[in-house]
Design a protein around this motif. Sequence first.
Motif, PDB file in Angstrom:
ATOM      1  N   GLY A 144       0.817  -1.199   0.000  1.00 36.22           N
ATOM      2  CA  GLY A 144       0.000   0.000   0.000  1.00 36.22           C
ATOM      3  C   GLY A 144       0.850   1.247   0.000  1.00 36.22           C
ATOM      4  N   VAL A 145       0.197   2.398  -0.077  1.00 33.18           N
ATOM      5  CA  VAL A 145       0.905   3.678  -0.083  1.00 33.18           C
ATOM      6  C   VAL A 145       0.563   4.428   1.186  1.00 33.18           C
ATOM      7  CG1 VAL A 145       1.232   5.870  -1.262  1.00 33.18           C
ATOM      8  CG2 VAL A 145       0.889   3.791  -2.590  1.00 33.18           C
ATOM      9  N   SER A 146       1.558   4.826   1.949  1.00 28.01           N
ATOM     10  CA  SER A 146       1.322   5.525   3.198  1.00 28.01           C
ATOM     11  C   SER A 146       1.037   6.993   2.945  1.00 28.01           C
ATOM     12  CB  SER A 146       2.537   5.387   4.115  1.00 28.01           C
ATOM     13  OG  SER A 146       2.788   4.041   4.416  1.00 28.01           O
ATOM     14  N   SER A 147       0.112   7.559   3.702  1.00 29.86           N
ATOM     15  CA  SER A 147      -0.205   8.980   3.610  1.00 29.86           C
ATOM     16  C   SER A 147       0.394   9.700   4.806  1.00 29.86           C
ATOM     17  CB  SER A 147      -1.724   9.184   3.580  1.00 29.86           C
ATOM     18  OG  SER A 147      -2.293   8.603   2.441  1.00 29.86           O
ATOM     19  N   SER A 148       1.040  10.807   4.542  1.00 27.55           N
ATOM     20  CA  SER A 148       1.697  11.554   5.605  1.00 27.55           C
ATOM     21  C   SER A 148       0.749  12.554   6.236  1.00 27.55           C
ATOM     22  CB  SER A 148       2.916  12.278   5.050  1.00 27.55           C
ATOM     23  OG  SER A 148       3.509  13.078   6.039  1.00 27.55           O
ATOM     24  N   ALA A 149       0.822  12.676   7.557  1.00 26.84           N
ATOM     25  CA  ALA A 149       0.021  13.650   8.293  1.00 26.84           C
ATOM     26  C   ALA A 149       0.858  14.855   8.708  1.00 26.84           C
ATOM     27  CB  ALA A 149      -0.608  13.000   9.523  1.00 26.84           C
ATOM     28  N   TYR A 150       1.886  15.177   7.929  1.00 25.31           N
ATOM     29  CA  TYR A 150       2.679  16.388   8.173  1.00 25.31           C
ATOM     30  C   TYR A 150       1.780  17.614   8.063  1.00 25.31           C
ATOM     31  CZ  TYR A 150       7.804  15.970   8.586  1.00 25.31           C
ATOM     32  OH  TYR A 150       9.085  15.811   9.043  1.00 25.31           O
ATOM     33  N   GLY A 151       2.053  18.620   8.901  1.00 26.55           N
ATOM     34  CA  GLY A 151       1.406  19.904   8.762  1.00 26.55           C
ATOM     35  C   GLY A 151       2.175  20.784   7.791  1.00 26.55           C
ATOM     36  N   ALA A 152       1.709  22.028   7.648  1.00 23.78           N
ATOM     37  CA  ALA A 152       2.393  22.964   6.761  1.00 23.78           C
ATOM     38  C   ALA A 152       3.736  23.375   7.360  1.00 23.78           C
ATOM     39  CB  ALA A 152       1.523  24.198   6.533  1.00 23.78           C
ATOM     40  N   VAL A 153       4.622  23.885   6.510  1.00 21.19           N
ATOM     41  CA  VAL A 153       5.941  24.312   6.956  1.00 21.19           C
ATOM     42  C   VAL A 153       5.814  25.571   7.821  1.00 21.19           C
ATOM     43  CG1 VAL A 153       8.190  25.176   6.221  1.00 21.19           C
ATOM     44  CG2 VAL A 153       7.097  23.303   4.971  1.00 21.19           C
ATOM     45  N   ARG A 154       6.293  25.487   9.037  1.00 15.23           N
ATOM     46  CA  ARG A 154       6.298  26.650   9.940  1.00 15.23           C
ATOM     47  C   ARG A 154       7.680  27.274  10.070  1.00 15.23           C
ATOM     48  NH1 ARG A 154       1.466  26.910  12.870  1.00 15.23           N
ATOM     49  NH2 ARG A 154      -0.079  25.783  11.644  1.00 15.23           N
ATOM     50  N   ALA A 155       8.713  26.523   9.701  1.00 11.61           N
ATOM     51  CA  ALA A 155      10.080  27.036   9.826  1.00 11.61           C
ATOM     52  C   ALA A 155      10.964  26.327   8.807  1.00 11.61           C
ATOM     53  CB  ALA A 155      10.615  26.806  11.236  1.00 11.61           C
ATOM     54  N   PRO A 156      11.935  27.028   8.240  1.00 11.55           N
ATOM     55  CA  PRO A 156      12.881  26.365   7.336  1.00 11.55           C
ATOM     56  C   PRO A 156      13.846  25.491   8.127  1.00 11.55           C
ATOM     57  CG  PRO A 156      13.563  28.615   7.713  1.00 11.55           C
ATOM     58  CD  PRO A 156      12.236  28.456   8.419  1.00 11.55           C
ATOM     59  N   ASP A 157      14.520  24.602   7.421  1.00 11.58           N
ATOM     60  CA  ASP A 157      15.601  23.836   8.039  1.00 11.58           C
ATOM     61  C   ASP A 157      16.827  24.734   8.170  1.00 11.58           C
ATOM     62  OD1 ASP A 157      13.939  21.670   8.029  1.00 11.58           O
ATOM     63  OD2 ASP A 157      14.984  20.590   6.435  1.00 11.58           O
ATOM     64  N   LEU A 158      17.454  24.697   9.333  1.00 13.13           N
ATOM     65  CA  LEU A 158      18.712  25.408   9.548  1.00 13.13           C
ATOM     66  C   LEU A 158      19.847  24.424   9.339  1.00 13.13           C
ATOM     67  CD1 LEU A 158      20.329  27.906  10.455  1.00 13.13           C
ATOM     68  CD2 LEU A 158      20.022  27.119  12.822  1.00 13.13           C
ATOM     69  N   VAL A 159      20.710  24.694   8.363  1.00 14.96           N
ATOM     70  CA  VAL A 159      21.760  23.748   7.977  1.00 14.96           C
ATOM     71  C   VAL A 159      23.095  24.468   7.886  1.00 14.96           C
ATOM     72  CG1 VAL A 159      20.172  22.242   6.721  1.00 14.96           C
ATOM     73  CG2 VAL A 159      21.263  24.130   5.528  1.00 14.96           C
ATOM     74  N   GLY A 160      24.162  23.693   7.948  1.00 15.22           N
ATOM     75  CA  GLY A 160      25.482  24.291   7.816  1.00 15.22           C
ATOM     76  C   GLY A 160      26.578  23.260   7.808  1.00 15.22           C
ATOM     77  N   ASN A 161      27.795  23.718   7.491  1.00 15.21           N
ATOM     78  CA  ASN A 161      28.946  22.818   7.512  1.00 15.21           C
ATOM     79  C   ASN A 161      30.220  23.593   7.783  1.00 15.21           C
ATOM     80  OD1 ASN A 161      30.742  23.319   5.014  1.00 15.21           O
ATOM     81  ND2 ASN A 161      28.727  23.160   4.045  1.00 15.21           N
ATOM     82  N   ILE A 162      31.208  22.874   8.273  1.00 15.26           N
ATOM     83  CA  ILE A 162      32.594  23.332   8.353  1.00 15.26           C
ATOM     84  C   ILE A 162      33.417  22.353   7.533  1.00 15.26           C
ATOM     85  CG2 ILE A 162      34.605  23.656   9.834  1.00 15.26           C
ATOM     86  CD1 ILE A 162      32.621  25.843  10.205  1.00 15.26           C
ATOM     87  N   ARG A 163      34.235  22.878   6.612  1.00 11.86           N
ATOM     88  CA  ARG A 163      34.942  22.004   5.681  1.00 11.86           C
ATOM     89  C   ARG A 163      36.412  22.386   5.576  1.00 11.86           C
ATOM     90  NH1 ARG A 163      31.969  21.485   0.202  1.00 11.86           N
ATOM     91  NH2 ARG A 163      33.533  22.729  -0.884  1.00 11.86           N
ATOM     92  N   VAL A 164      37.249  21.365   5.431  1.00 11.80           N
ATOM     93  CA  VAL A 164      38.682  21.543   5.213  1.00 11.80           C
ATOM     94  C   VAL A 164      39.037  20.882   3.888  1.00 11.80           C
ATOM     95  CG1 VAL A 164      41.000  21.109   6.083  1.00 11.80           C
ATOM     96  CG2 VAL A 164      39.116  21.515   7.697  1.00 11.80           C
ATOM     97  N   ASP A 165      39.528  21.667   2.928  1.00  9.33           N
ATOM     98  CA  ASP A 165      39.986  21.163   1.636  1.00  9.33           C
ATOM     99  C   ASP A 165      41.501  21.302   1.561  1.00  9.33           C
ATOM    100  OD1 ASP A 165      37.545  20.674  -0.321  1.00  9.33           O
ATOM    101  OD2 ASP A 165      37.055  22.487   0.818  1.00  9.33           O
ATOM    102  N   GLN A 166      42.172  20.173   1.399  1.00  8.85           N
ATOM    103  CA  GLN A 166      43.627  20.168   1.300  1.00  8.85           C
ATOM    104  C   GLN A 166      44.053  19.263   0.155  1.00  8.85           C
ATOM    105  OE1 GLN A 166      45.493  22.073   3.168  1.00  8.85           O
ATOM    106  NE2 GLN A 166      44.115  22.670   4.821  1.00  8.85           N
ATOM    107  N   ALA A 167      45.370  19.224  -0.117  1.00  7.18           N
ATOM    108  CA  ALA A 167      45.876  18.374  -1.185  1.00  7.18           C
ATOM    109  C   ALA A 167      45.610  16.904  -0.898  1.00  7.18           C
ATOM    110  CB  ALA A 167      47.374  18.609  -1.368  1.00  7.18           C
ATOM    111  N   TRP A 168      45.567  16.532   0.402  1.00  4.61           N
ATOM    112  CA  TRP A 168      45.345  15.129   0.758  1.00  4.61           C
ATOM    113  C   TRP A 168      43.880  14.707   0.631  1.00  4.61           C
ATOM    114  CZ3 TRP A 168      41.726  14.885   4.509  1.00  4.61           C
ATOM    115  CH2 TRP A 168      41.609  15.970   5.390  1.00  4.61           C
ATOM    116  N   GLY A 169      42.965  15.698   0.550  1.00  2.53           N
ATOM    117  CA  GLY A 169      41.551  15.357   0.460  1.00  2.53           C
ATOM    118  C   GLY A 169      40.664  16.385   1.126  1.00  2.53           C
TER     119      GLY A 169
END
Length: 489
Positions: A218-243
């Motif tokens: 069967g196919v499940s139906s979601s009972a999510y409500g409307a969006v009240r807030a965006p997702d807060l996302v982020g990263n810290i990244r290190v780029d070097q010759a090794w990777g």
Amino acid sequence: EYVKVCSLYGAGFYYIPGTDTCIKLGGYVRVDTTFNGNIYGGPAWSADLGQGNRYANYYTSRSRAAFTIDTRTATEYGVVRTFSQADFQFSTLGGSTQNPNSLNTTLGNNTQLLDTPGGGYTAVEYVFIQFAGFTFGKSSSAYATPWNGYPGNNNSFLLGGHDTVTGVNNIQYTTQFGNGVSGTIGLDDPTVFNRTAVYNLSNGIAGNGGLALSGAGGVSSSAYGAVRAPDLVGNIRVDQAWGLFQLSGALHEVNGSYNNLNANATPNNLSELSGAPTSKWGGSVMAALQIKNLPTGPGDDIKIDATYARGDTKNVISTSATSPNFAMFGDRSLSGNNNGIRSIGFGATTDGIFTPGGAIELTEAYGVRGAFNHNWSPTWSSSLFGSYSAVRYNGNATAAYCNTYGAAVAGQNVTYTCNPDFNVMQVGLVTRWTPVRNLTFSAEMQYFRLDQNFTGAATLTPAAPKPTAVYQYRDQDTFLLNVRAQRNF
């Protein structure tokens, strides 16, 4: 006016005549053909493919022309950039199914119904503006790694972590700290990408679109409500010759609509009076590592990422489109004497579940995926990839889930036991041949296994054409082969 080469941003850029803006046109033409999977290398883990019935297309294909436009202008604030990608596609009609229940829908609900003779459809991936460190528009999330869901695979269905390779509406800001260290923070629109499902158990089996039978097709139906807030996302990244090394984090609001809903999770005239469950904040964290300069050969590398999520399951059970629910069938005997007893394995992918008047119980998930990429020669290369993912329901969630399941399926704790936790595993190998520059032929084999935690057997009524019968709860597995031809320009 004549066209001048713009050397500021690399090969392929030209000045738009009469302006100081540089433009690069590019893209690719790609043809995918999959055996025992969907049009882009997705395993037979649900719907008609999962059932293995005569509506399932065991041979599917998709032809795509991707067209990209990249413009850049130097200003006193830095480079102003715009980027967009449109995909013109033609696929097997209906994708992986010829089931009339899937094909007899409106065109707006199924773009693949546009794949008629002379037809096809257009998809939009990236559309964004970059200015002074900011990115506005549809692009990969600030949470994503540079490889998204592709550490070495061709297919778009390697689970175990985040994948916004097709873009998500967002606003983000990136700053460079020096020595290859950078940080990005962003606000993502979760509506399309970062939601799996919230189950409302108010109407028993029907109240969540068939929870007990969701594992039976069967196919499940979601009972999510409307969006009240965006997702807060982020990263810290290190780029070097090794990777590369990256730490990412995300906060995601899990909110239900109403306590009282119709059988298909749509509202009724009592919904507003019934109130709603209290929203909860979930989230996820990811660590990612790329190691270059391996002793196995020039250009070889290892990419791996690991994720833990609570109430943010899409960042583990993720594809470049929606998150799957798993429903796989097999013909296995309980006694080994070929008596025709059938088997089933399933898993429901959710961010949380709740009962009327109760709290939302957040679902936990964790996963790891990665690949070893090796160049045999300038024209031959291979990637060995794999993933492991787990979905876990806490004690309250398990009790609510199993009470609902047991009310619809007789025999709980007599002929079968209920445990909604499940694991999925994948391993694959892809080999590529590039006879001339920018033209690549590849073949990818993938094995998928569903490890579910129900035991015993019960009488189930799956989605048609499967019969009402006794089904044994068993782990399931499947193989697929995808072949591809791609020309970049």
